[in-house]
Design an enzyme around this catalytic site. Structure first.
Site, PDB file in Angstrom:
ATOM      1  N   TYR A 116       0.840  -1.205   0.000  1.00 42.57           N
ATOM      2  CA  TYR A 116       0.000   0.000   0.000  1.00 42.57           C
ATOM      3  C   TYR A 116       0.876   1.257   0.000  1.00 42.57           C
ATOM      4  CZ  TYR A 116      -3.718  -3.312   1.347  1.00 42.57           C
ATOM      5  OH  TYR A 116      -4.604  -4.360   1.405  1.00 42.57           O
ATOM      6  N   LYS A 161       6.364 -13.731   3.899  1.00 39.50           N
ATOM      7  CA  LYS A 161       6.387 -14.582   2.711  1.00 39.50           C
ATOM      8  C   LYS A 161       7.817 -14.529   2.148  1.00 39.50           C
ATOM      9  CE  LYS A 161       4.013 -17.135  -0.184  1.00 39.50           C
ATOM     10  NZ  LYS A 161       3.379 -18.410   0.145  1.00 39.50           N
ATOM     11  N   ASP A 192       0.481 -17.418   4.370  1.00 38.49           N
ATOM     12  CA  ASP A 192      -0.658 -18.186   3.843  1.00 38.49           C
ATOM     13  C   ASP A 192      -1.039 -19.324   4.793  1.00 38.49           C
ATOM     14  OD1 ASP A 192       1.840 -19.150   3.158  1.00 38.49           O
ATOM     15  OD2 ASP A 192       1.380 -19.530   1.053  1.00 38.49           O
ATOM     16  N   ASP A 216      -3.797  -6.766   6.640  1.00 37.59           N
ATOM     17  CA  ASP A 216      -5.152  -6.379   6.260  1.00 37.59           C
ATOM     18  C   ASP A 216      -5.994  -7.641   6.063  1.00 37.59           C
ATOM     19  OD1 ASP A 216      -7.311  -4.916   5.422  1.00 37.59           O
ATOM     20  OD2 ASP A 216      -6.423  -4.235   3.542  1.00 37.59           O
ATOM     21  N   ASP A 220      -8.983  -9.319   8.691  1.00 33.59           N
ATOM     22  CA  ASP A 220     -10.372  -9.532   8.251  1.00 33.59           C
ATOM     23  C   ASP A 220     -10.741 -11.011   8.389  1.00 33.59           C
ATOM     24  OD1 ASP A 220     -10.415  -6.813   7.481  1.00 33.59           O
ATOM     25  OD2 ASP A 220     -11.645  -7.237   5.723  1.00 33.59           O
TER      26      ASP A 220
HETATM   27 MG    MG Z   1      -9.486  -4.347   5.449  1.00 29.03          MG
END
Ligand code: MG
Ligand code: NAI
Length: 327
Positions: A116, A161, A192, A216, A220
């Site tokens: 980001y 990763k 993962d 992120d 979630d």
């Molecule tokens: Mg989010």
């Protein structure tokens, strides 16, 4: 000194859940000075500007910010406001607690760089986004996470990763250095497999630190453990500023229908109090939430029939009952 809190409702259900969180704060801490700041897509649609320099200055003038959610439309000319605010206020640590029966996980996500970074462009036949991992950015988030893990007497898992991404070799290396230096127990895991394992064995995790987009997604996904996005609060913390917001977005699919769960927003307000040193206030809010839910007052996402406003009324009443009042 009076605590000054900027309140951003934002768009969609932000305009429904933040008024509930605001009432809770007003009930429990009438001494706090709350002032509104308007930013977001709604403002952009009306004025052509989603967030101007005055808005940023107003946010910077507050001790803390209570933030709802803002809609980011897929319009190529529109850049995410929240990303801009996180960068301008240098809110580098995104802290997302996920607590339930038998587990208490703290996900700490780097909040200013990674995928980001905002460095992206379109070419004729491809589009590119640069994943930036800096030594400075990694070190400060690693230090922050190691300190939190140490304070809890806990363990730090470094999500990465590095088997594929060179940038994560750097991130992992710096996290290991900081964790070792702080004297905290640590291990590393590929993001993962880690995501699945957190969902399958949540009790085995304590503090998890990872890069921006991995954090992120992981946070979630961890919403699954507690019954959905409507329950998860978060804090965005920097050295000078702090912003507290539900993990969820503006939920246009249910906006305006009084069906949004305000718990994530109210828990974000509790995190704000805790950050300001009012631990008792934060505990009172959490106790009141549990009491109201145990009585069967739940929004539709939790299988109940209460509206956002009715849940807020029940919560405020619970906070006003004598046994709930703070010592
Ligand atoms: Mg989010
Ligand atoms: P979302 O979190 O808004 O919604 C995902 C799903 O969860 C929807 O079905 C929604 O109805 C449900 N949901 C979310 N919060 C809920 C609540 N409190 N109570 C009950 N149900 C709830 O994510 P989505 O749909 O991907 O994004 C919608 C908009 O929000 C987009 O414009 C996105 O860019 C923005 N967004 C903003 C964020 C922020 O301001 N921090 C974070 C994530 C998304």
């Amino acid at each position: 000194m009076t605590l000054k809190v900027a309140v951003v409702e934002g768009d969609g259900i932000g305009r429904e859940v933040i008024p509930v969180a605001r009432r809770v704060l007003e009930t429990i801490r009438p001494d706090i000075e709350l002032f509104p700041v308007e930013v977001g897509y709604g403002k952009w649609a009306r004025t052509g500007c989603a967030c101007d320099a005055d808005d940023i200055a107003a946010l910077k003038s507050a001790d803390s910010i209570l933030f709802g959610a803002i809609t980011t439309p897929p319009d190529p000319g529109y850049n995410s406001i929240l990303l801009r605010i996180r960068k301008e206020l240098d809110l580098y640590a995104n802290v997302r607690p996920v607590q339930g029966e038998g587990f208490d996980i703290l996900i700490i996500r780097e909040n200013t760089e990674g995928l980001y970074s905002g460095i992206e462009w379109h070419e004729e036949d491809r589009a590119c986004t640069v994943r930036v991992i800096t030594v400075k950015g990694s070190r400060r988030i690693a230090r922050f996470a190691a300190e939190r893990a140490l304070a809890r007497g806990g363990h730090l898992t470094i999500g990465n990763k590095a088997n594929v991404l060179k940038s994560d070799v750097l991130f992992r290396e710096i996290c290991i250095e900081e964790a070792t230096g702080a004297g905290v127990r640590w291990d590393t895991a590929f993001i993962d497999a880690l995501t699945l394992d957190v969902l399958m064995h949540p009790a085995e995790y304590d503090v998890i630190v990872t890069t921006n987009m991995f954090g992120d997604i992981l946070s979630d996904a961890a919403g699954y453990l507690v019954g959905g996005l409507g329950l998860l609060p978060s804090a965005n913390i920097g050295d000078r500023h702090a912003l507290f917001e539900p993990v969820h977005g503006s939920a246009p699919d249910i906006a305006g229908t009084d069906r949004a769960n305000p718990i994530a927003a109210v828990r974000s307000a509790a995190m704000l109090l805790d950050h300001a040193g009012d631990h008792d206030g934060a505990v009172c809010i959490e106790t009141a939430i549990r009491e109201v839910v145990a009585r069967g007052v739940k929004t539709p996402d939790m299988g109940g029939r209460a509206g956002t406003r009715a849940f807020g009324d029940a919560l405020v009443t619970a906070l006003q009952t004598p046994h709930q009042q703070r010592p």
